[in-house]
Design an enzyme around this catalytic site. Sequence first.
Site, PDB file in Angstrom:
ATOM      1  N   LYS A 159       0.784  -1.288   0.111  1.00 47.32           N
ATOM      2  CA  LYS A 159       0.065   0.123  -0.008  1.00 47.32           C
ATOM      3  C   LYS A 159       0.939   1.159   0.026  1.00 47.32           C
ATOM      4  O   LYS A 159       1.016   2.088   1.156  1.00 47.32           O
ATOM      5  CB  LYS A 159      -0.960  -0.202   1.286  1.00 47.32           C
ATOM      6  CG  LYS A 159      -1.838   1.139   1.217  1.00 47.32           C
ATOM      7  CD  LYS A 159      -3.200   0.590   2.265  1.00 47.32           C
ATOM      8  CE  LYS A 159      -4.151   1.960   2.415  1.00 47.32           C
ATOM      9  NZ  LYS A 159      -5.002   2.047   1.349  1.00 47.32           N
TER      10      LYS A 159
HETATM   11  C1  LIG Z   1      -6.688   0.539  -3.841  1.00 47.77           C
HETATM   12  C2  LIG Z   1      -7.343   0.058  -2.580  1.00 47.77           C
HETATM   13  N1  LIG Z   1      -8.026  -1.442  -2.580  1.00 47.77           N
HETATM   14  C3  LIG Z   1      -8.644  -1.908  -1.524  1.00 47.77           C
HETATM   15  C4  LIG Z   1      -8.851  -1.079  -0.339  1.00 47.77           C
HETATM   16  C5  LIG Z   1      -9.620  -1.621   0.840  1.00 47.77           C
HETATM   17  O1  LIG Z   1      -8.604  -2.239   1.847  1.00 47.77           O
HETATM   18  P1  LIG Z   1      -8.861  -2.217   3.302  1.00 47.77           P
HETATM   19  O2  LIG Z   1     -10.134  -3.204   3.280  1.00 47.77           O
HETATM   20  O3  LIG Z   1      -7.695  -2.994   3.790  1.00 47.77           O
HETATM   21  O4  LIG Z   1      -9.021  -0.844   3.688  1.00 47.77           O
HETATM   22  C6  LIG Z   1      -8.009   0.007  -0.204  1.00 47.77           C
HETATM   23  C7  LIG Z   1      -8.109   0.669   1.033  1.00 47.77           C
HETATM   24  O5  LIG Z   1      -7.300   0.862   1.731  1.00 47.77           O
HETATM   25  C8  LIG Z   1      -7.462   0.529  -1.292  1.00 47.77           C
HETATM   26  O6  LIG Z   1      -6.803   1.719  -1.396  1.00 47.77           O
END
Ligand SMILES: Cc1ncc(COP(=O)(O)O)c(C=O)c1O
Length: 316
Positions: A159
Amino acid sequence: MSLVKTEKIWHNGKFIDWDDAKIHVLSHVVNYGSAVFEGVRSYHTEQGPAYFRLKDHIQRLLNSAYIYRMDVPFTLDAICQASIELVRVNKLGSCYLRPIVLRGYGDVGVDPRGCPVEVYLACWEWGTYLGEEAMRNGVDVCVSSWNRPAPNTLPQMSKAAANYMNSQLIRMEAKANGYDEGIALDVNGYVSEGSGENIFVVKGGSIVTPPFANSALPGITRDSVMTLCRELGISVVEQMIPREALYIADEIFFTGTAAEITPIRSVDRVRIGSGARGPVAKRIQEEFFAITSGKKPDRHGWLTMVAGVPSGAAVR
Ligand SMILES: Cc1ncc(COP(=O)(O)O)c(C=O)c1O
Protein backbone atom coordinates in the site's frame (compact mmCIF):
# COMPACT_ATOMS: atom_id res chain seq x y z
CA MET A 1 -12.99 14.11 2.98
CA SER A 2 -12.71 16.93 5.44
CA LEU A 3 -9.78 16.90 7.80
CA VAL A 4 -10.62 17.85 11.37
CA LYS A 5 -7.47 18.83 13.19
CA THR A 6 -6.64 17.06 16.48
CA GLU A 7 -4.12 17.98 19.13
CA LYS A 8 -1.28 15.52 18.60
CA ILE A 9 0.48 13.45 15.97
CA TRP A 10 2.91 10.66 16.86
CA HIS A 11 6.31 10.96 15.21
CA ASN A 12 9.14 8.44 15.73
CA GLY A 13 8.15 7.69 19.30
CA LYS A 14 7.05 11.17 20.44
CA PHE A 15 3.77 13.06 20.46
CA ILE A 16 4.14 16.37 18.65
CA ASP A 17 1.66 19.16 17.99
CA TRP A 18 -0.49 18.71 14.89
CA ASP A 19 0.94 21.90 13.34
CA ASP A 20 4.53 20.77 13.91
CA ALA A 21 4.19 17.59 11.82
CA LYS A 22 6.10 19.05 8.86
CA ILE A 23 8.68 17.70 6.41
CA HIS A 24 11.28 19.35 4.16
CA VAL A 25 10.23 19.93 0.54
CA LEU A 26 13.29 17.99 -0.63
CA SER A 27 12.38 14.89 1.39
CA HIS A 28 12.69 11.77 -0.73
CA VAL A 29 8.97 11.09 -0.42
CA VAL A 30 8.08 14.43 -2.02
CA ASN A 31 10.26 13.81 -5.06
CA TYR A 32 9.68 10.10 -5.57
CA GLY A 33 6.48 9.08 -3.73
CA SER A 34 8.44 6.86 -1.36
CA ALA A 35 5.95 6.27 1.44
CA VAL A 36 3.73 3.42 2.53
CA PHE A 37 0.66 3.99 4.64
CA GLU A 38 -2.49 2.57 6.22
CA GLY A 39 -6.02 3.60 6.99
CA VAL A 40 -7.63 2.12 10.09
CA ARG A 41 -10.98 2.88 11.68
CA SER A 42 -11.87 2.96 15.32
CA TYR A 43 -15.55 2.40 16.00
CA HIS A 44 -17.75 3.54 18.84
CA THR A 45 -18.78 0.71 21.18
CA GLU A 46 -20.41 0.82 24.60
CA GLN A 47 -17.06 -0.01 26.15
CA GLY A 48 -15.38 2.92 24.37
CA PRO A 49 -13.64 3.22 21.01
CA ALA A 50 -12.34 0.06 19.39
CA TYR A 51 -9.92 -0.23 16.47
CA PHE A 52 -10.97 -2.67 13.77
CA ARG A 53 -8.19 -5.18 12.95
CA LEU A 54 -5.44 -2.81 14.08
CA LYS A 55 -2.74 -5.49 14.20
CA ASP A 56 -3.58 -6.69 10.68
CA HIS A 57 -3.33 -3.14 9.34
CA ILE A 58 0.00 -2.49 11.03
CA GLN A 59 1.30 -5.84 9.79
CA ARG A 60 0.29 -4.82 6.25
CA LEU A 61 2.12 -1.50 6.81
CA LEU A 62 5.27 -3.40 7.75
CA ASN A 63 4.82 -5.73 4.75
CA SER A 64 4.41 -2.73 2.44
CA ALA A 65 7.62 -1.23 3.84
CA TYR A 66 9.47 -4.54 3.59
CA ILE A 67 8.70 -4.84 -0.13
CA TYR A 68 10.38 -1.45 -0.58
CA ARG A 69 13.35 -2.39 1.65
CA MET A 70 12.42 0.23 4.22
CA ASP A 71 13.73 -0.64 7.69
CA VAL A 72 11.01 0.50 10.06
CA PRO A 73 12.62 1.34 13.40
CA PHE A 74 9.56 0.26 15.44
CA THR A 75 7.98 -3.15 16.09
CA LEU A 76 4.43 -4.17 15.29
CA ASP A 77 3.53 -4.01 18.98
CA ALA A 78 5.13 -0.60 19.48
CA ILE A 79 3.18 0.92 16.57
CA CYS A 80 -0.08 -0.69 17.76
CA GLN A 81 0.52 0.63 21.28
CA ALA A 82 1.28 4.13 19.99
CA SER A 83 -1.91 4.04 17.85
CA ILE A 84 -3.97 3.25 20.94
CA GLU A 85 -2.24 5.95 22.95
CA LEU A 86 -2.85 8.51 20.18
CA VAL A 87 -6.65 8.10 20.33
CA ARG A 88 -6.47 8.54 24.10
CA VAL A 89 -4.22 11.62 23.88
CA ASN A 90 -6.53 13.23 21.32
CA LYS A 91 -9.63 12.26 23.35
CA LEU A 92 -11.30 10.83 20.27
CA GLY A 93 -14.03 8.23 20.04
CA SER A 94 -14.68 6.76 16.63
CA CYS A 95 -12.03 8.01 14.24
CA TYR A 96 -9.72 7.24 11.35
CA LEU A 97 -6.04 6.46 11.91
CA ARG A 98 -3.45 7.18 9.22
CA PRO A 99 -0.07 5.52 9.86
CA ILE A 100 2.64 6.65 7.41
CA VAL A 101 6.18 5.36 6.88
CA LEU A 102 8.17 7.66 4.63
CA ARG A 103 11.66 8.27 3.31
CA GLY A 104 12.69 11.63 4.71
CA TYR A 105 15.30 14.32 4.05
CA GLY A 106 18.83 13.22 3.12
CA ASP A 107 20.10 12.55 -0.39
CA VAL A 108 18.23 13.82 -3.44
CA GLY A 109 18.99 10.93 -5.82
CA VAL A 110 16.55 8.14 -6.62
CA ASP A 111 18.46 5.66 -4.43
CA PRO A 112 16.65 6.10 -1.10
CA ARG A 113 19.21 4.53 1.16
CA GLY A 114 20.70 7.81 2.33
CA CYS A 115 17.35 9.06 3.60
CA PRO A 116 15.95 8.31 7.06
CA VAL A 117 12.82 6.16 7.42
CA GLU A 118 10.30 8.08 9.51
CA VAL A 119 7.05 6.93 11.07
CA TYR A 120 4.03 9.13 11.68
CA LEU A 121 0.62 8.31 13.15
CA ALA A 122 -2.25 10.77 12.83
CA CYS A 123 -5.94 10.35 13.60
CA TRP A 124 -9.05 12.43 13.21
CA GLU A 125 -12.82 12.18 13.24
CA TRP A 126 -14.32 10.84 10.07
CA GLY A 127 -17.73 9.73 8.83
CA THR A 128 -18.65 7.59 5.85
CA TYR A 129 -16.47 7.86 2.73
CA LEU A 130 -19.08 7.64 0.00
CA GLY A 131 -21.91 9.01 2.19
CA GLU A 132 -24.60 7.56 4.51
CA GLU A 133 -27.09 7.56 1.66
CA ALA A 134 -24.71 5.45 -0.42
CA MET A 135 -24.59 2.79 2.30
CA ARG A 136 -28.38 2.37 2.03
CA ASN A 137 -29.05 3.01 -1.64
CA GLY A 138 -25.81 2.31 -3.43
CA VAL A 139 -23.49 4.33 -5.68
CA ASP A 140 -23.24 4.94 -9.42
CA VAL A 141 -19.88 3.92 -10.82
CA CYS A 142 -18.10 3.62 -14.17
CA VAL A 143 -15.43 1.35 -15.54
CA SER A 144 -12.37 3.56 -15.68
CA SER A 145 -10.41 4.20 -18.84
CA TRP A 146 -7.35 3.85 -16.60
CA ASN A 147 -6.02 0.34 -15.83
CA ARG A 148 -4.40 -0.73 -12.58
CA PRO A 149 -0.60 -1.01 -12.84
CA ALA A 150 0.64 -4.20 -14.54
CA PRO A 151 2.24 -6.92 -12.42
CA ASN A 152 5.94 -6.38 -11.81
CA THR A 153 5.67 -2.62 -12.19
CA LEU A 154 4.39 -0.94 -9.02
CA PRO A 155 3.66 -3.78 -6.57
CA GLN A 156 -0.02 -3.64 -5.66
CA MET A 157 0.40 -5.81 -2.56
CA SER A 158 2.26 -2.86 -1.05
CA LYS A 159 0.00 0.00 0.00
CA ALA A 160 2.44 2.57 -1.31
CA ALA A 161 1.70 6.27 -1.76
CA ALA A 162 2.90 6.10 -5.38
CA ASN A 163 0.09 3.64 -6.25
CA TYR A 164 -2.38 6.36 -5.46
CA MET A 165 -1.31 8.46 -8.43
CA ASN A 166 -3.14 5.76 -10.39
CA SER A 167 -6.08 5.85 -7.96
CA GLN A 168 -6.29 9.63 -8.35
CA LEU A 169 -6.67 9.32 -12.12
CA ILE A 170 -9.44 6.75 -11.68
CA ARG A 171 -11.29 8.80 -9.11
CA MET A 172 -10.94 12.17 -10.84
CA GLU A 173 -12.14 10.76 -14.14
CA ALA A 174 -15.17 9.16 -12.45
CA LYS A 175 -16.09 12.36 -10.63
CA ALA A 176 -15.58 14.53 -13.72
CA ASN A 177 -18.04 12.33 -15.59
CA GLY A 178 -20.68 12.44 -12.85
CA TYR A 179 -20.01 9.08 -11.17
CA ASP A 180 -19.32 8.42 -7.50
CA GLU A 181 -16.36 6.12 -8.13
CA GLY A 182 -14.49 4.20 -10.81
CA ILE A 183 -13.75 0.50 -11.17
CA ALA A 184 -10.38 -0.23 -12.73
CA LEU A 185 -9.56 -3.22 -14.90
CA ASP A 186 -6.14 -4.83 -14.72
CA VAL A 187 -3.74 -4.68 -17.65
CA ASN A 188 -5.39 -7.76 -19.21
CA GLY A 189 -8.89 -6.32 -19.01
CA TYR A 190 -10.10 -8.22 -15.94
CA VAL A 191 -11.86 -6.45 -13.09
CA SER A 192 -9.36 -5.35 -10.43
CA GLU A 193 -10.80 -2.92 -7.85
CA GLY A 194 -12.04 0.60 -7.18
CA SER A 195 -9.66 3.52 -6.66
CA GLY A 196 -9.69 2.76 -2.93
CA GLU A 197 -11.92 -0.29 -2.52
CA ASN A 198 -12.02 -4.00 -3.26
CA ILE A 199 -14.99 -5.30 -5.20
CA PHE A 200 -17.41 -8.24 -4.82
CA VAL A 201 -19.83 -9.49 -7.49
CA VAL A 202 -22.92 -11.52 -6.53
CA LYS A 203 -24.54 -13.84 -9.07
CA GLY A 204 -27.02 -16.63 -8.36
CA GLY A 205 -26.43 -16.61 -4.61
CA SER A 206 -22.64 -16.95 -4.72
CA ILE A 207 -19.97 -14.27 -4.64
CA VAL A 208 -16.75 -13.73 -6.55
CA THR A 209 -13.94 -11.28 -5.93
CA PRO A 210 -10.75 -10.79 -7.96
CA PRO A 211 -7.57 -12.47 -6.65
CA PHE A 212 -4.55 -10.30 -5.73
CA ALA A 213 -2.94 -11.33 -9.02
CA ASN A 214 -5.44 -9.04 -10.76
CA SER A 215 -3.59 -6.08 -9.17
CA ALA A 216 -5.93 -5.80 -6.19
CA LEU A 217 -4.81 -4.73 -2.72
CA PRO A 218 -5.08 -7.48 -0.06
CA GLY A 219 -7.90 -5.60 1.65
CA ILE A 220 -8.57 -6.24 5.30
CA THR A 221 -12.27 -5.50 4.91
CA ARG A 222 -12.23 -7.89 1.91
CA ASP A 223 -10.80 -10.60 4.15
CA SER A 224 -13.35 -9.83 6.89
CA VAL A 225 -16.25 -9.99 4.41
CA MET A 226 -15.02 -13.31 3.03
CA THR A 227 -14.91 -14.70 6.57
CA LEU A 228 -18.41 -13.42 7.33
CA CYS A 229 -19.81 -14.81 4.06
CA ARG A 230 -18.50 -18.27 4.86
CA GLU A 231 -20.06 -18.09 8.32
CA LEU A 232 -23.37 -16.98 6.82
CA GLY A 233 -23.29 -19.94 4.42
CA ILE A 234 -22.73 -17.73 1.34
CA SER A 235 -20.24 -19.20 -1.13
CA VAL A 236 -17.37 -16.81 -1.92
CA VAL A 237 -14.48 -17.49 -4.29
CA GLU A 238 -11.52 -15.53 -5.65
CA GLN A 239 -11.84 -15.63 -9.42
CA MET A 240 -10.94 -13.53 -12.45
CA ILE A 241 -13.93 -11.42 -13.48
CA PRO A 242 -14.48 -10.24 -17.06
CA ARG A 243 -15.87 -6.71 -17.39
CA GLU A 244 -19.21 -7.85 -18.79
CA ALA A 245 -19.94 -9.93 -15.66
CA LEU A 246 -20.44 -6.61 -13.88
CA TYR A 247 -23.45 -5.62 -16.01
CA ILE A 248 -25.32 -8.91 -15.51
CA ALA A 249 -24.57 -9.26 -11.79
CA ASP A 250 -27.40 -9.54 -9.26
CA GLU A 251 -25.45 -7.28 -6.90
CA ILE A 252 -22.05 -5.63 -6.67
CA PHE A 253 -20.50 -3.98 -3.66
CA PHE A 254 -17.26 -2.29 -2.64
CA THR A 255 -15.38 -3.03 0.55
CA GLY A 256 -12.71 -0.98 2.30
CA THR A 257 -11.83 0.68 5.57
CA ALA A 258 -13.08 3.98 4.18
CA ALA A 259 -16.00 2.66 2.08
CA GLU A 260 -16.87 -0.10 4.60
CA ILE A 261 -19.50 -2.09 2.62
CA THR A 262 -20.96 0.14 -0.10
CA PRO A 263 -23.47 -1.29 -2.59
CA ILE A 264 -23.15 -0.38 -6.29
CA ARG A 265 -26.45 0.31 -8.02
CA SER A 266 -25.20 1.04 -11.54
CA VAL A 267 -22.10 0.56 -13.67
CA ASP A 268 -21.70 2.79 -16.75
CA ARG A 269 -25.36 3.80 -16.27
CA VAL A 270 -26.42 0.14 -16.56
CA ARG A 271 -28.69 -0.79 -13.63
CA ILE A 272 -27.34 -3.58 -11.46
CA GLY A 273 -30.00 -6.01 -10.19
CA SER A 274 -32.91 -4.00 -8.82
CA GLY A 275 -30.88 -0.78 -8.92
CA ALA A 276 -30.72 -0.57 -5.13
CA ARG A 277 -28.89 -2.24 -2.25
CA GLY A 278 -29.37 -5.99 -2.63
CA PRO A 279 -30.14 -8.54 0.10
CA VAL A 280 -26.61 -9.99 0.20
CA ALA A 281 -24.95 -6.61 0.70
CA LYS A 282 -27.54 -5.74 3.36
CA ARG A 283 -26.98 -8.99 5.23
CA ILE A 284 -23.21 -8.52 5.21
CA GLN A 285 -23.48 -4.87 6.28
CA GLU A 286 -25.68 -5.93 9.22
CA GLU A 287 -23.23 -8.59 10.37
CA PHE A 288 -20.19 -6.35 9.86
CA PHE A 289 -21.60 -3.37 11.77
CA ALA A 290 -22.99 -5.62 14.52
CA ILE A 291 -19.40 -6.70 15.19
CA THR A 292 -17.73 -3.28 14.78
CA SER A 293 -20.28 -1.68 17.13
CA GLY A 294 -19.81 -4.40 19.75
CA LYS A 295 -23.49 -5.40 19.49
CA LYS A 296 -22.45 -8.94 18.53
CA PRO A 297 -19.54 -10.73 20.18
CA ASP A 298 -16.13 -10.12 18.66
CA ARG A 299 -15.73 -13.80 17.80
CA HIS A 300 -12.64 -13.26 15.63
CA GLY A 301 -10.73 -10.93 17.95
CA TRP A 302 -11.01 -8.12 15.39
CA LEU A 303 -11.48 -5.29 17.91
CA THR A 304 -8.79 -3.58 19.98
CA MET A 305 -10.39 -1.57 22.76
CA VAL A 306 -8.97 1.88 23.55
CA ALA A 307 -9.43 2.22 27.29
CA GLY A 308 -9.40 5.56 29.05
CA VAL A 309 -11.18 7.79 26.53
CA PRO A 310 -13.69 9.99 28.41
CA SER A 311 -17.35 9.32 27.63
CA GLY A 312 -18.73 12.08 25.42
CA ALA A 313 -15.70 11.85 23.11
CA ALA A 314 -16.60 12.16 19.43
CA VAL A 315 -19.08 9.52 18.32
CA ARG A 316 -20.08 8.89 14.76
C1 LIG B 1 -6.67 0.54 -3.72
C2 LIG B 1 -7.36 -0.02 -2.53
N1 LIG B 1 -7.97 -1.21 -2.62
C3 LIG B 1 -8.62 -1.75 -1.58
C4 LIG B 1 -8.70 -1.10 -0.36
C5 LIG B 1 -9.44 -1.73 0.79
O1 LIG B 1 -8.53 -2.21 1.75
P1 LIG B 1 -8.93 -2.26 3.28
O2 LIG B 1 -10.18 -3.05 3.38
O3 LIG B 1 -7.77 -2.95 3.94
O4 LIG B 1 -9.09 -0.87 3.74
C6 LIG B 1 -8.08 0.14 -0.21
C7 LIG B 1 -8.10 0.85 1.06
O5 LIG B 1 -7.19 0.76 1.80
C8 LIG B 1 -7.40 0.69 -1.32
O6 LIG B 1 -6.81 1.89 -1.22
